[in-house]
Design a protein around this motif. Structure first.
Motif, PDB file in Angstrom:
ATOM      1  N   LEU A 145      -4.976  -8.662  -5.987  1.00 31.80           N
ATOM      2  CA  LEU A 145      -3.544  -8.533  -6.496  1.00 31.80           C
ATOM      3  C   LEU A 145      -2.965  -7.228  -6.025  1.00 31.80           C
ATOM      4  O   LEU A 145      -3.610  -6.096  -6.310  1.00 31.80           O
ATOM      5  CB  LEU A 145      -3.598  -8.932  -8.148  1.00 31.80           C
ATOM      6  CG  LEU A 145      -2.305  -8.967  -8.828  1.00 31.80           C
ATOM      7  CD1 LEU A 145      -1.294 -10.057  -8.352  1.00 31.80           C
ATOM      8  CD2 LEU A 145      -1.957  -8.775 -10.239  1.00 31.80           C
ATOM      9  N   LEU A 146      -2.047  -7.339  -5.593  1.00 32.02           N
ATOM     10  CA  LEU A 146      -0.973  -6.089  -5.393  1.00 32.02           C
ATOM     11  C   LEU A 146       0.334  -6.692  -6.253  1.00 32.02           C
ATOM     12  O   LEU A 146       1.232  -6.941  -5.862  1.00 32.02           O
ATOM     13  CB  LEU A 146      -0.594  -5.962  -3.908  1.00 32.02           C
ATOM     14  CG  LEU A 146      -0.295  -5.142  -3.162  1.00 32.02           C
ATOM     15  CD1 LEU A 146      -1.227  -3.738  -3.628  1.00 32.02           C
ATOM     16  CD2 LEU A 146      -0.104  -5.207  -1.760  1.00 32.02           C
ATOM     17  N   PRO A 147       0.537  -6.177  -7.529  1.00 32.95           N
ATOM     18  CA  PRO A 147       1.715  -6.278  -8.234  1.00 32.95           C
ATOM     19  C   PRO A 147       2.817  -5.459  -7.884  1.00 32.95           C
ATOM     20  O   PRO A 147       2.775  -4.290  -7.347  1.00 32.95           O
ATOM     21  CB  PRO A 147       0.903  -6.020  -9.797  1.00 32.95           C
ATOM     22  CG  PRO A 147       0.063  -4.740  -9.432  1.00 32.95           C
ATOM     23  CD  PRO A 147      -0.662  -5.198  -8.066  1.00 32.95           C
TER      24      PRO A 147
ATOM     25  N   GLY B 183      -5.678  -2.600  -9.113  1.00 31.27           N
ATOM     26  CA  GLY B 183      -5.644  -1.400  -9.421  1.00 31.27           C
ATOM     27  C   GLY B 183      -5.675  -0.330  -8.300  1.00 31.27           C
ATOM     28  O   GLY B 183      -6.504  -0.432  -7.438  1.00 31.27           O
ATOM     29  N   MET B 184      -4.516   0.331  -8.171  1.00 33.62           N
ATOM     30  CA  MET B 184      -4.481   1.459  -7.168  1.00 33.62           C
ATOM     31  C   MET B 184      -4.611   2.770  -8.026  1.00 33.62           C
ATOM     32  O   MET B 184      -4.755   2.947  -9.182  1.00 33.62           O
ATOM     33  CB  MET B 184      -3.411   1.238  -6.348  1.00 33.62           C
ATOM     34  CG  MET B 184      -3.108  -0.283  -5.983  1.00 33.62           C
ATOM     35  SD  MET B 184      -2.100  -0.849  -4.790  1.00 33.62           S
ATOM     36  CE  MET B 184      -0.912   0.407  -4.335  1.00 33.62           C
ATOM     37  N   SER B 185      -4.124   3.974  -6.992  1.00 36.68           N
ATOM     38  CA  SER B 185      -4.297   5.220  -7.777  1.00 36.68           C
ATOM     39  C   SER B 185      -3.377   5.397  -8.977  1.00 36.68           C
ATOM     40  O   SER B 185      -3.784   5.775 -10.022  1.00 36.68           O
ATOM     41  CB  SER B 185      -3.689   6.310  -6.777  1.00 36.68           C
ATOM     42  OG  SER B 185      -4.561   6.450  -5.911  1.00 36.68           O
TER      43      SER B 185
ATOM     44  N   VAL C 287     -11.585  -1.678  -7.710  1.00 33.26           N
ATOM     45  CA  VAL C 287     -10.155  -0.910  -7.692  1.00 33.26           C
ATOM     46  C   VAL C 287     -10.223  -0.003  -6.307  1.00 33.26           C
ATOM     47  O   VAL C 287     -11.116  -0.062  -5.497  1.00 33.26           O
ATOM     48  CB  VAL C 287     -10.063   0.330  -8.907  1.00 33.26           C
ATOM     49  CG1 VAL C 287     -10.005  -0.422 -10.110  1.00 33.26           C
ATOM     50  CG2 VAL C 287     -11.358   0.989  -8.802  1.00 33.26           C
ATOM     51  N   ARG C 288      -8.985  -0.280  -5.694  1.00 37.10           N
ATOM     52  CA  ARG C 288      -8.675   0.409  -4.258  1.00 37.10           C
ATOM     53  C   ARG C 288      -7.885   1.677  -4.396  1.00 37.10           C
ATOM     54  O   ARG C 288      -6.771   1.298  -4.734  1.00 37.10           O
ATOM     55  CB  ARG C 288      -7.907  -0.811  -3.562  1.00 37.10           C
ATOM     56  CG  ARG C 288      -8.448  -2.028  -3.674  1.00 37.10           C
ATOM     57  CD  ARG C 288      -7.860  -3.161  -2.769  1.00 37.10           C
ATOM     58  NE  ARG C 288      -6.394  -3.194  -3.188  1.00 37.10           N
ATOM     59  CZ  ARG C 288      -5.875  -3.934  -4.149  1.00 37.10           C
ATOM     60  NH1 ARG C 288      -6.499  -4.887  -4.843  1.00 37.10           N
ATOM     61  NH2 ARG C 288      -4.370  -3.739  -4.393  1.00 37.10           N
ATOM     62  N   VAL C 289      -8.442   2.661  -4.455  1.00 32.67           N
ATOM     63  CA  VAL C 289      -7.722   4.059  -4.729  1.00 32.67           C
ATOM     64  C   VAL C 289      -7.694   4.907  -3.300  1.00 32.67           C
ATOM     65  O   VAL C 289      -8.847   5.193  -2.736  1.00 32.67           O
ATOM     66  CB  VAL C 289      -8.547   4.685  -5.939  1.00 32.67           C
ATOM     67  CG1 VAL C 289      -7.908   6.031  -6.143  1.00 32.67           C
ATOM     68  CG2 VAL C 289      -8.584   3.834  -6.911  1.00 32.67           C
TER      69      VAL C 289
ATOM     70  N   SER D  74      -8.829   4.799   2.917  1.00 29.71           N
ATOM     71  CA  SER D  74      -8.532   5.968   3.803  1.00 29.71           C
ATOM     72  C   SER D  74      -7.365   5.783   4.855  1.00 29.71           C
ATOM     73  O   SER D  74      -7.281   6.606   5.756  1.00 29.71           O
ATOM     74  CB  SER D  74      -9.875   6.031   4.438  1.00 29.71           C
ATOM     75  OG  SER D  74     -10.309   5.072   4.833  1.00 29.71           O
ATOM     76  N   LYS D  75      -6.722   4.692   4.517  1.00 29.38           N
ATOM     77  CA  LYS D  75      -5.424   4.479   5.644  1.00 29.38           C
ATOM     78  C   LYS D  75      -4.646   5.654   5.856  1.00 29.38           C
ATOM     79  O   LYS D  75      -4.451   6.364   5.047  1.00 29.38           O
ATOM     80  CB  LYS D  75      -4.670   3.263   5.017  1.00 29.38           C
ATOM     81  CG  LYS D  75      -3.959   3.703   3.813  1.00 29.38           C
ATOM     82  CD  LYS D  75      -3.111   2.379   3.493  1.00 29.38           C
ATOM     83  CE  LYS D  75      -2.289   2.781   2.068  1.00 29.38           C
ATOM     84  NZ  LYS D  75      -1.969   1.276   1.481  1.00 29.38           N
ATOM     85  N   THR D  76      -4.343   6.010   7.171  1.00 25.72           N
ATOM     86  CA  THR D  76      -3.433   7.227   7.343  1.00 25.72           C
ATOM     87  C   THR D  76      -4.379   8.582   7.549  1.00 25.72           C
ATOM     88  O   THR D  76      -3.740   9.474   8.132  1.00 25.72           O
ATOM     89  CB  THR D  76      -2.036   7.423   6.621  1.00 25.72           C
ATOM     90  OG1 THR D  76      -2.408   8.154   5.583  1.00 25.72           O
ATOM     91  CG2 THR D  76      -1.373   6.236   6.429  1.00 25.72           C
TER      92      THR D  76
END
Ligand SMILES: *Cc1c(COP(=O)(O)O)cnc(C)c1O
Length: 235
Positions: free
Chosen positions: A168-170, A209-211, A225-227, A41-43
């Motif tokens: 991980l943030l690839p 994993g992101m959006s 997963v961080r979406v 929910s950042k920003t």
């Protein structure tokens, strides 16, 4: 946007993301419940968090401590779990225990030690994930693979913190098949560490994993997963 309109939009996106998570989990031979969604929910404001919660979302991710604490205070009437997913300065470690359900971006022994002391002082147990730097990107933080084993071993001796897995943030790539190998490498690293004798409870979670790429991450073994933008819109 009115509150009703925001509620409707966020609920629709959340349902769509949950469906995609379930399909990807099923494709990879796992139960949909094996993958946890953290809504980033950042920003976005407390109204967006409330809209997601109204649609059943409990886990939220933020990458800045101050912003997270403000939003947490603004939604203190809701039973939410806040996760820190962005860089944490050592001198802010004492703000974490009690306020966050986990820190997913731990990248140094010093930080683990500070979080341990702060958690003991606060009388809580803090789950943490170790952010691993596989690509050696100068712009992103993370622990080098070579330092991972000693950090995991050291953390086992510390009270107040519990390593539960890796994050991980690839590197970004438009082509998902160029991202997939990074996810696979984190999963392989987990397998290697398990084979070497690292206790399984330190390696339960793979947060990746992101959006843009969460389905591929799930296919490669993500348990978290961080979406963000797929739920709340573009930042
Ligand atoms: C912002 C952020 C996300 C979510 O990114 P989206 O592309 O909006 O889904 C996930 N993880 C971390 C560490 C982030 O900073």
């Amino acid at each position: 946007m009115s509150t009703d309109a925001l509620d409707t939009v966020v609920a629709g996106r959340l349902a769509a993301v949950r469906t995609r998570i379930a399909s990807a989990a099923t494709r990879s031979g796992r139960l949909p419940e094996a993958v946890r969604l953290i809504a980033v929910s950042k920003t976005f404001g407390a109204d967006a968090v409330r809209a997601a919660h109204a649609a059943g979302q409990v886990d939220f991710g933020e990458n800045r401590v101050q912003e997270a604490l403000g939003k947490r205070a603004d939604t203190a009437d809701l039973p939410l779990r806040w996760h820190l997913i962005g860089p944490l300065q050592s001198n802010k470690a004492n703000k974490i225990p009690g306020a966050f359900a986990s820190v997913q971006s731990v990248h140094s022994v010093d930080l683990v030690e500070r979080l341990s002391r702060a958690s003991v002082a606060a009388g809580v147990d803090l789950p943490i994930l170790i952010q691993v730097d596989l690509a050696h990107e100068a712009t992103k933080s993370g622990l080098a693979e070579a330092e991972l084993r000693s950090l995991l071993a050291g953390a086992r001796e510390l009270p107040g913190v519990r390593v539960e897995g890796l994050m991980l943030l690839p590197p970004y790539a438009e082509d998902l098949e160029q991202v997939r190998p990074w996810f696979r490498r984190l999963r392989d690293l987990r397998e290697t560490l398990l084979a070497e004798g690292t206790p399984a409870d330190q390696l339960r979670e793979l947060s990746m994993g992101m959006s843009h790429d969460f389905e591929v991450a799930i296919e490669e073994g993500a348990t978290i997963v961080r979406v963000g933008s797929a739920l709340f819109g573009n930042r």
